[in-house]
Design an enzyme around this catalytic site. Sequence first.
Site, PDB file in Angstrom:
ATOM      1  N   HIS A   1      28.026 -12.642 -17.765  1.00 48.05           N
ATOM      2  CA  HIS A   1      28.556 -11.291 -17.570  1.00 48.05           C
ATOM      3  C   HIS A   1      28.845 -10.581 -18.891  1.00 48.05           C
ATOM      4  CE1 HIS A   1      28.735 -12.672 -13.456  1.00 48.05           C
ATOM      5  NE2 HIS A   1      28.755 -11.394 -13.118  1.00 48.05           N
TER       6      HIS A   1
ATOM      7  N   CYS B   1      12.131  -2.355 -20.404  1.00 42.72           N
ATOM      8  CA  CYS B   1      13.190  -3.225 -20.941  1.00 42.72           C
ATOM      9  C   CYS B   1      13.896  -2.632 -22.158  1.00 42.72           C
ATOM     10  CB  CYS B   1      12.635  -4.609 -21.255  1.00 42.72           C
ATOM     11  SG  CYS B   1      12.181  -5.506 -19.766  1.00 42.72           S
TER      12      CYS B   1
ATOM     13  N   GLU C   1      14.143 -16.048 -17.040  1.00 42.18           N
ATOM     14  CA  GLU C   1      14.654 -14.685 -16.957  1.00 42.18           C
ATOM     15  C   GLU C   1      14.483 -14.147 -15.535  1.00 42.18           C
ATOM     16  OE1 GLU C   1      13.927 -11.991 -20.403  1.00 42.18           O
ATOM     17  OE2 GLU C   1      12.653 -10.953 -18.960  1.00 42.18           O
TER      18      GLU C   1
END
Length: 150
Positions: free
Chosen positions: A75, A25, A136
């Site tokens: 986005h 990550c 998530e």
Amino acid sequence: MSKIRITKQFSFETGHALYGYDGKCKNVHGHSYKLSVTVIGTPITDTTNVKYGMVIDFGDLKRIVKSEIVDKFDHATVFNKNTPHVELAAELQQRDHNVILVNYQPTSENMVIDFSEKIKKNLPPHIQLHSLKLQETDTSFAEWYACDNQ
């Protein structure tokens, strides 16, 4: 009158990277986030009120969450502005990408805290934010509860 909890769910796509993290990550990647927003209040008892019987109109709650979170984070790519990722953010912004710089490591835990503050400040005075759940992935999520943060 009884207290009632109302929940509305939202979805948005957001990218992020965890600077200094010791796993995958640390790379820029994205998630299809699911946010559940639960508020608590008493249903309106005034029979002349067009919102009679509602704690809050789902449309009003949607307007708040969309304007404060979904429309901004969907986005977008989120970076901690206190890291070298700020250089990558500047490059992306120059290329007309939607970038959000925050004062925290953009983990689900920190994002849900940020979202709680954004939502609370926009709720009517008679409505309280009860909880948030930020998913998530299908199996990983962070939760925020008002009772844990008094």
